[in-house]
Motif scaffolding. Sequence first.
Motif, short mmCIF file in Angstrom:
data_model
loop_
_atom_site.label_atom_id
_atom_site.label_comp_id
_atom_site.label_asym_id
_atom_site.label_seq_id
_atom_site.Cartn_x
_atom_site.Cartn_y
_atom_site.Cartn_z
N SER A 156 -15.87 -4.27 -0.68
CA SER A 156 -14.89 -4.56 0.36
C SER A 156 -13.51 -4.78 -0.23
CB SER A 156 -15.31 -5.81 1.14
OG SER A 156 -15.33 -6.94 0.30
N SER A 157 -12.50 -4.51 0.56
CA SER A 157 -11.12 -4.70 0.12
C SER A 157 -10.68 -6.14 0.39
CB SER A 157 -10.20 -3.74 0.89
OG SER A 157 -10.15 -4.12 2.25
N TYR A 173 0.83 -1.21 0.00
CA TYR A 173 0.00 0.00 0.00
C TYR A 173 0.87 1.26 0.00
CZ TYR A 173 -3.92 3.05 1.16
OH TYR A 173 -4.88 4.04 1.13
N ARG A 221 -7.81 -0.89 -1.62
CA ARG A 221 -8.86 -0.71 -0.62
C ARG A 221 -10.20 -1.22 -1.12
NH1 ARG A 221 -6.90 4.53 -0.60
NH2 ARG A 221 -8.93 5.32 -1.25
N ARG A 222 -10.53 -0.89 -2.37
CA ARG A 222 -11.82 -1.31 -2.95
C ARG A 222 -11.60 -1.73 -4.40
NH1 ARG A 222 -16.41 -0.10 -0.10
NH2 ARG A 222 -16.23 1.38 1.61
N GLN A 240 -9.92 7.89 4.92
CA GLN A 240 -9.83 6.47 4.55
C GLN A 240 -10.02 5.58 5.77
OE1 GLN A 240 -5.96 6.58 2.80
NE2 GLN A 240 -6.68 7.42 0.85
N GLU A 254 -12.89 3.09 5.49
CA GLU A 254 -12.41 1.74 5.16
C GLU A 254 -12.07 0.89 6.40
OE1 GLU A 254 -12.45 0.93 2.05
OE2 GLU A 254 -12.71 2.91 1.17
N VAL A 255 -11.52 1.56 7.42
CA VAL A 255 -11.02 0.80 8.57
C VAL A 255 -12.10 0.51 9.60
CG1 VAL A 255 -9.43 0.89 10.53
CG2 VAL A 255 -8.65 1.60 8.26
N LYS A 283 -3.63 2.31 -4.70
CA LYS A 283 -4.07 2.28 -3.29
C LYS A 283 -5.57 2.13 -3.21
CE LYS A 283 -0.28 4.91 -1.16
NZ LYS A 283 0.11 6.16 -0.50
N LYS A 284 -6.27 2.89 -4.07
CA LYS A 284 -7.72 2.82 -4.07
C LYS A 284 -8.20 1.42 -4.46
CE LYS A 284 -11.77 5.23 -5.94
NZ LYS A 284 -12.22 6.31 -6.84
N MET A 335 -2.70 5.33 5.91
CA MET A 335 -3.97 5.89 5.44
C MET A 335 -4.24 7.25 6.07
SD MET A 335 -6.46 2.55 5.57
CE MET A 335 -6.17 1.10 4.56
#
Length: 587
Positions: free
Chosen positions: A172-173, A152, A164-165, A205, A209-210, A160-161, A201
């Motif tokens: 979901s990643s 990452y 993540r997705r 994010q 995301e987390v 990176k995006k 991140m």
Amino acid sequence: MADDSLTPIAILIDQLKNEDTQIRLNAVRRISAIAKALGPERTRRELIHFLTDSVDDEDEVLLALADELGGFVEYVGGPEHAASLLPPLESLAASVEETTVREKAVESLNKIAEVIPAETFKDTFVLLVKRLASGDWFTSKTSAAGLFAVAYRRSGDDQKKELRRPPSHPSSSLFFQLAKDETPMVRRAAATHFGALIKQMDKAQIKDEVLPIFSPGLANDEQDSVRLLVVNICSAIAPSFTYEENVQHVLPVALACAGDKSWRVRYMVADRFCELAKALGPEITKNNLLPAFSKLLKDNEPEVRTAAAFKVQGFASLIPVDLIIKSVLPGVRELVHDPSQHVRAALASNIMGLAPIFQKDKTIEYLIDIFLALLKDEFPDVRLNIIAKLDAISSVGIDLLAQSLLPAIVDLAEDRQWRVRLAIIEYIPLLGSQLGIQFFDEKLSNLCLTWLGDSVFAIREAAALNVKKLAEVFGTEWAKNNIIPKVLSLYTHPNYLYRMTTLFSIGQLAPVVGADVTISVMLPLVLHMVKDPVPNIRFNAAKTLHNLVPLLDGTVVQGQIKPALNQLFEDTDRDVKHYASLALQAC
């Protein structure tokens, strides 16, 4: 005619097929030499290809291979060819069941990832991570979790995006898939490495995301081996959030862990409590974490209380003294008499550190009785741990030490456990420098002489060194008038151990007090002990004279020391003769 350049590979193949594990292990440890012989091109084309197909061996051999490949970049032609090392390491990371082998493979992969050129990083390392994360076996997925952070960090924004997705799984990643995998080992690996990924991140994010992975996902995992790792994730997330966001998102999870039904989770909270408090900030620490810490000090499980006791000083440095006294000290007082000796030992290892925080008056009022109780504990390790931190008390005034703690320290000087006596000896020079000459002569001087005749050799040896340090602290004149006469008086003692200690002490003191004092006061005594009836004394006299030779001028050496050594060289005891011979060579 055979090509001799094939020999290194042929030798390696032969050795790696040997039934003896040690031979195969030695072969792996020599692959760098084989790579040098082959050159970069053939190493990439032949050696690395062969090693990729050779990952079916005993764990010890595979661990060595994973380790060697981590430093192999120079042998394949430098960073531009570093990606050629990925296949064998990917095989190790994906298919080997032994955890240590996979972890070493991941470590080596991360090292190599740092030098792979940016233009090829996506098509080599990132694809490798995706393959591992999408693998069928838990071994592959656990390894992928340890590679995400580097992948990452070194990827561009678009990549990176996608990490993540990804377009194929917009909801979901891949990392999210690992965090909710049906296998506990995979979820645990994801939780272990989550913090490193979070640090790459930004705040938005993390929130988007987390948090869905963090809570209610990992925080409510059915396995305590996963939940206990959530504490570290809390510490990783909190610095990015405001006070209100931490209260809403992180604090509830942290408090839930502190009260978790599993003692292993509560233990992890206690063990990481200071890091958690620093991450969440002073307001949350005072208002919300303080009661949780007080509760951990009184936990039902001794392992949890032990972990919390180790953090008393660190946590106390983060909150005002009045709150420590009100909320932490009651729990600390209970730990002083805890039924578990390990809890008391943990408390003793850092409780002295509260003295600089409390300052003199509050230390006298609230802490002295705790210090004294621990100094008198029945368990030796408790006494040792409190002694080891005596220097912390000096910051609040030496009179406090002299008046309140010194009697207990003097009692420990005759403790039945020799390790406790040894610990006290090591602090005598420090105490002497703080208390002053007069106080030392009145209270501690006799102890030093007592130790010189102790039944334990380690104590006598430390006592002799202690005499030297005291001479350095108080000066040559003090040593000449106060300590040397008392030390030298032991040479007539009927117990040869006392006489032996006299020689040890002379050897330690001579470099400190100088040639004049050595020649006038100590050398005559050593020359007298050359005639001692005990062989151990005579050969130690030879060793002492050997040590004195470089400190004294040639006239003294030739006129007094050498004749004594010649006499010892004629001794009937073999050891005496040997050490006399060595000393004569120095003359």
